[in-house]
Design a protein around this motif. Structure first.
Motif, PDB file in Angstrom:
ATOM      1  N   ALA A   1       0.840  -1.195   0.000  1.00  0.00           N
ATOM      2  CA  ALA A   1       0.000   0.000   0.000  1.00  0.00           C
ATOM      3  C   ALA A   1       0.874   1.244   0.000  1.00  0.00           C
ATOM      4  O   ALA A   1       2.036   1.209   0.425  1.00  0.00           O
ATOM      5  N   HIS A   2       0.310   2.356  -0.471  1.00  0.00           N
ATOM      6  CA  HIS A   2       1.041   3.618  -0.437  1.00  0.00           C
ATOM      7  C   HIS A   2       0.079   4.795  -0.546  1.00  0.00           C
ATOM      8  O   HIS A   2      -1.044   4.662  -0.997  1.00  0.00           O
ATOM      9  N   ARG A   3       0.577   5.945  -0.105  1.00  0.00           N
ATOM     10  CA  ARG A   3      -0.126   7.226  -0.212  1.00  0.00           C
ATOM     11  C   ARG A   3       0.755   8.149  -1.032  1.00  0.00           C
ATOM     12  O   ARG A   3       1.970   8.209  -0.829  1.00  0.00           O
ATOM     13  N   ASP A   4       0.172   8.890  -1.984  1.00  0.00           N
ATOM     14  CA  ASP A   4       0.946   9.763  -2.865  1.00  0.00           C
ATOM     15  C   ASP A   4       0.566  11.222  -2.635  1.00  0.00           C
ATOM     16  O   ASP A   4      -0.620  11.570  -2.625  1.00  0.00           O
ATOM     17  N   GLN A   5       1.582  12.058  -2.463  1.00  0.00           N
ATOM     18  CA  GLN A   5       1.370  13.490  -2.260  1.00  0.00           C
ATOM     19  C   GLN A   5       1.955  14.247  -3.444  1.00  0.00           C
ATOM     20  O   GLN A   5       3.177  14.260  -3.642  1.00  0.00           O
ATOM     21  N   PHE A   6       1.084  14.870  -4.234  1.00  0.00           N
ATOM     22  CA  PHE A   6       1.495  15.566  -5.446  1.00  0.00           C
ATOM     23  C   PHE A   6       1.578  17.068  -5.203  1.00  0.00           C
ATOM     24  O   PHE A   6       0.847  17.619  -4.388  1.00  0.00           O
ATOM     25  N   SER A   7       2.459  17.725  -5.952  1.00  0.00           N
ATOM     26  CA  SER A   7       2.508  19.186  -5.926  1.00  0.00           C
ATOM     27  C   SER A   7       1.423  19.724  -6.868  1.00  0.00           C
ATOM     28  O   SER A   7       0.671  18.959  -7.479  1.00  0.00           O
ATOM     29  N   ASP A   8       1.360  21.029  -6.995  1.00  0.00           N
ATOM     30  CA  ASP A   8       0.340  21.639  -7.850  1.00  0.00           C
ATOM     31  C   ASP A   8       0.489  21.230  -9.315  1.00  0.00           C
ATOM     32  O   ASP A   8      -0.502  21.204 -10.053  1.00  0.00           O
ATOM     33  N   VAL A   9       1.712  20.918  -9.752  1.00  0.00           N
ATOM     34  CA  VAL A   9       1.908  20.570 -11.160  1.00  0.00           C
ATOM     35  C   VAL A   9       1.513  19.132 -11.449  1.00  0.00           C
ATOM     36  O   VAL A   9       1.368  18.738 -12.604  1.00  0.00           O
ATOM     37  N   GLY A  10       1.312  18.321 -10.409  1.00  0.00           N
ATOM     38  CA  GLY A  10       0.905  16.937 -10.624  1.00  0.00           C
ATOM     39  C   GLY A  10       2.028  16.086 -11.197  1.00  0.00           C
ATOM     40  O   GLY A  10       3.206  16.432 -11.110  1.00  0.00           O
ATOM     41  N   ALA A  11       1.664  14.976 -11.806  1.00  0.00           N
ATOM     42  CA  ALA A  11       2.655  14.062 -12.375  1.00  0.00           C
ATOM     43  C   ALA A  11       1.993  13.189 -13.432  1.00  0.00           C
ATOM     44  O   ALA A  11       0.786  12.935 -13.384  1.00  0.00           O
ATOM     45  N   VAL A  12       2.800  12.762 -14.387  1.00  0.00           N
ATOM     46  CA  VAL A  12       2.372  11.782 -15.387  1.00  0.00           C
ATOM     47  C   VAL A  12       3.140  10.504 -15.086  1.00  0.00           C
ATOM     48  O   VAL A  12       4.374  10.487 -15.110  1.00  0.00           O
ATOM     49  N   VAL A  13       2.414   9.428 -14.780  1.00  0.00           N
ATOM     50  CA  VAL A  13       3.036   8.183 -14.345  1.00  0.00           C
ATOM     51  C   VAL A  13       2.521   7.026 -15.182  1.00  0.00           C
ATOM     52  O   VAL A  13       1.315   6.887 -15.405  1.00  0.00           O
TER      53      VAL A  13
END
Length: 214
Positions: free
Chosen positions: A43-55
């Motif tokens: 399991a995991h939790r993801d914290q993105f900045s305002d620019v987000g991410a493409v994964v």
């Protein structure tokens, strides 16, 4: 993104942006060209900045020793994945270079202690770190999306699941080896993570091993 779990192993290749992931292997900061390998049921939790991410998530079939790495040409892997996910996974494996992206703040030190210590006591750990136990619990939940107590149980369950394919003893012995009070406690924790009992997972691993050897 709230804490969540994937049933199957996969590799997350960051193509743009970046984020901090808090998971069963600790917290890491990932950037474009970097890769996180996730085991089944982690399991995991993801914290993105305002620019987000493409994964790009790629199915992963091998056992792995590298949790975080980087690749020189992520676009080549992304192009190949459009046609052949297995080929993309093989190219990623061949070109993956280990990197250390681990964070080492107190929530991460607590996560490591919860995963490794058999006789862990939160109040003792907090006192050693000069922190209040209540603040530790709240801060850990903010960072990892789960309470310290639950995180510890899940780490024990994952450890037991990892032993299952080659385990030759009883499930009661596996429960004791993994830090559970008894077999029933182990079974409840494993079912909560996987939807299957330890026995069902054992049968599944034997069947998959038989198919792989054909």
């Amino acid at each position: 993104m709230a804490r969540h779990r994937h049933a199957e192993a996969y590799a997350a290749l960051v193509l743009a942006g970046g984020y901090v992931e808090a998971g069963d292997s600790g917290r890491v900061r990932v950037l474009p060209g970097q890769v996180l390998i996730h085991g089944a049921h982690q399991a995991h939790r993801d914290q993105f900045s305002d620019v987000g991410a493409v994964v790009l998530n790629i199915p992963w079939f091998d056992r792995f020793d590298v949790a975080t790495g980087s690749v020189a040409d992520p676009d080549a892997i992304a192009r190949l994945a459009e046609q052949d996910a297995t080929g993309a996974a093989l190219l990623l494996r061949e070109t993956l270079t280990p990197v250390d992206a681990q964070l080492a703040e107190w929530p991460d030190k607590l996560a490591a202690a919860l995963a490794c210590s058999a006789d862990f006591r939160l109040d003792n750990w907090a006192e050693t770190m000069g922190l209040a136990p209540q603040s530790v619990s709240r801060g850990f939940r903010r960072a990892y999306g789960v309470s310290p107590k639950r995180y510890r149980v899940e780490q024990r369950a994952l450890r037991a699941i990892g032993h299952l394919p080659t385990w030759r003893g009883t499930l009661a012995a596996l429960a004791a080896e993994s830090g559970f009070a008894d077999q029933a406690h182990l079974a409840r924790a494993v079912v909560a993570l996987t939807g299957r009992t330890p026995f069902q997972l054992k049968v599944k691993s034997v069947q998959e091993g038989a198919r792989a050897s054909r």
